[in-house]
Write an enzyme that holds these catalytic residues in place. Structure first.
Site, PDB file in Angstrom:
ATOM      1  CB  CYS A   4      -8.846 -30.936  19.579  1.00 34.32           C
ATOM      2  SG  CYS A   4      -8.557 -29.164  19.805  1.00 34.32           S
ATOM      3  CB  CYS A   5      -6.857 -33.227  24.019  1.00 34.98           C
ATOM      4  SG  CYS A   5      -8.245 -32.439  24.853  1.00 34.98           S
ATOM      5  CB  CYS A  59     -13.348 -27.827  26.090  1.00 28.05           C
ATOM      6  SG  CYS A  59     -13.075 -28.141  24.343  1.00 28.05           S
ATOM      7  CB  CYS A  81      -6.810 -33.155  28.059  1.00 23.41           C
ATOM      8  SG  CYS A  81      -5.735 -32.812  29.436  1.00 23.41           S
ATOM      9  CB  CYS A  91      -9.613 -25.082  25.911  1.00 22.84           C
ATOM     10  SG  CYS A  91      -7.925 -25.662  25.697  1.00 22.84           S
TER      11      CYS A  91
HETATM   12 FE1  SF4 Z   1      -8.945 -28.734  22.094  1.00 23.27          FE
HETATM   13 FE2  SF4 Z   1     -10.892 -28.523  23.923  1.00 23.27          FE
HETATM   14 FE3  SF4 Z   1      -8.771 -30.192  24.307  1.00 23.27          FE
HETATM   15 FE4  SF4 Z   1      -8.501 -27.500  24.423  1.00 23.27          FE
HETATM   16  S1  SF4 Z   1      -9.693 -28.845  25.837  1.00 23.27           S
HETATM   17  S2  SF4 Z   1      -7.136 -28.931  23.411  1.00 23.27           S
HETATM   18  S3  SF4 Z   1      -9.898 -26.832  22.773  1.00 23.27           S
HETATM   19  S4  SF4 Z   1     -10.396 -30.351  22.750  1.00 23.27           S
END
Ligand code: SF4
Length: 261
Positions: free
Chosen positions: A124-125, A211, A236, A208
């Site tokens: 996701c990151c 998170c 991240c 985010c």
């Molecule tokens: Fe995705 Fe969480 Fe990374 Fe944001 S911090 S990009 S929601 S995994």
């Protein structure tokens, strides 16, 4: 516009030693040397508020900042973005994730995939942050961040000026690397700088929304980031040097003149 070759800069006889320089001096050097091909990576945390205010004092509105809108940010972060736009009369260069990549990811793994495993969190990151960052840095010669060493164990080795080998050898300048949490907040109070309101609600570090959570008194500054993971995985991918052995710490280069500003 092509990026400067960082190795050329490292070898330059005019390279200043910025290791002991003030944050203002490091900023001025970076802006003078690389503008308009230098920008601050901004996630609207307290450190970046400080740096934006410093740049404004040096150059008015003649500086660049960019942000990565992951699509999962808090409303308070958008509010801070607008407060800073209005206060300093600057535009914020906003980078969004690739739509198709996000669609494919959430169709395959769900919208809350980050809670499933470290691998899915990093996926996701990668989609929402790392790929847009690569686009943001593509035409820059240098970028600036609000990283501080005391923020996390993963940041203890950060230098004030580094060669970023993961992004084509451009320079990465971290003017606040040796600042404490208290110094950041003293600057914000002394200069009445706009800041992200989440900081008043127990969030020393802001990312985010799904998170990040508030921390308890005495907890680590980044304890609220990906709180379900161990502290040594809590990055991240934006500030990881995948080739640490090749990392050049400009500050340790010998024979360089002090910037003297
Ligand atoms: Fe995705 Fe969480 Fe990374 Fe944001 S911090 S990009 S929601 S995994």
């Amino acid at each position: 516009m092509p990026s400067l070759d960082a190795n050329e800069i490292v070898d330059s006889e005019n390279l200043p030693d910025l290791a002991e320089a003030s944050a203002e001096t490091a900023l001025r050097w970076a802006l003078d040397k690389f503008s308009p091909n230098v920008a601050l990576a901004c996630s609207f945390q307290a450190e970046e508020s400080v740096l934006i205010d410093m740049m404004h004092r040096q150059r008015g509105s003649d500086f660049r900042i960019f942000t990565l809108d992951t699509g999962r940010l808090n409303q308070e972060t958008y509010d801070c973005m607008d407060a800073i736009r209005e206060r300093y009369r600057i535009s914020v260069e906003v980078y969004f994730p690739d739509t198709v990549k996000v669609q494919d990811m959430v169709r395959a793994h769900g919208l809350n995939l980050f809670y499933s495993s470290i691998e899915q969190r990093k996926l996701c990151c990668a989609v929402r942050k790392v790929e847009p960052l690569n686009r943001a840095l593509k035409n820059l010669s240098a970028w600036m961040t609000g990283l501080r060493r005391e923020q996390a164990v993963t940041r203890e080795g950060v230098s004030k000026v580094e060669v970023d080998n993961d992004h084509g050898g451009i320079l990465k300048i971290n003017p606040l690397v040796d600042w404490s949490h208290d110094e950041v907040w003293r600057y914000i109070c002394d200069h009445n700088v706009p800041f992200n309101w989440l900081h008043t609600q127990g969030y020393p570090s802001i990312g985010c929304a799904p998170c990040t959570r508030a921390v308890k008194p005495g907890e680590d500054l980044r304890a609220g980031r990906w709180w379900w993971e161990n502290s040594d995985t809590k990055e991240c991918g934006l500030h990881i040097d995948s080739d640490a052995s090749a990392k050049n710490n400009i500050n340790s280069a010998s024979g360089k003149q002090d910037v003297g500003i």
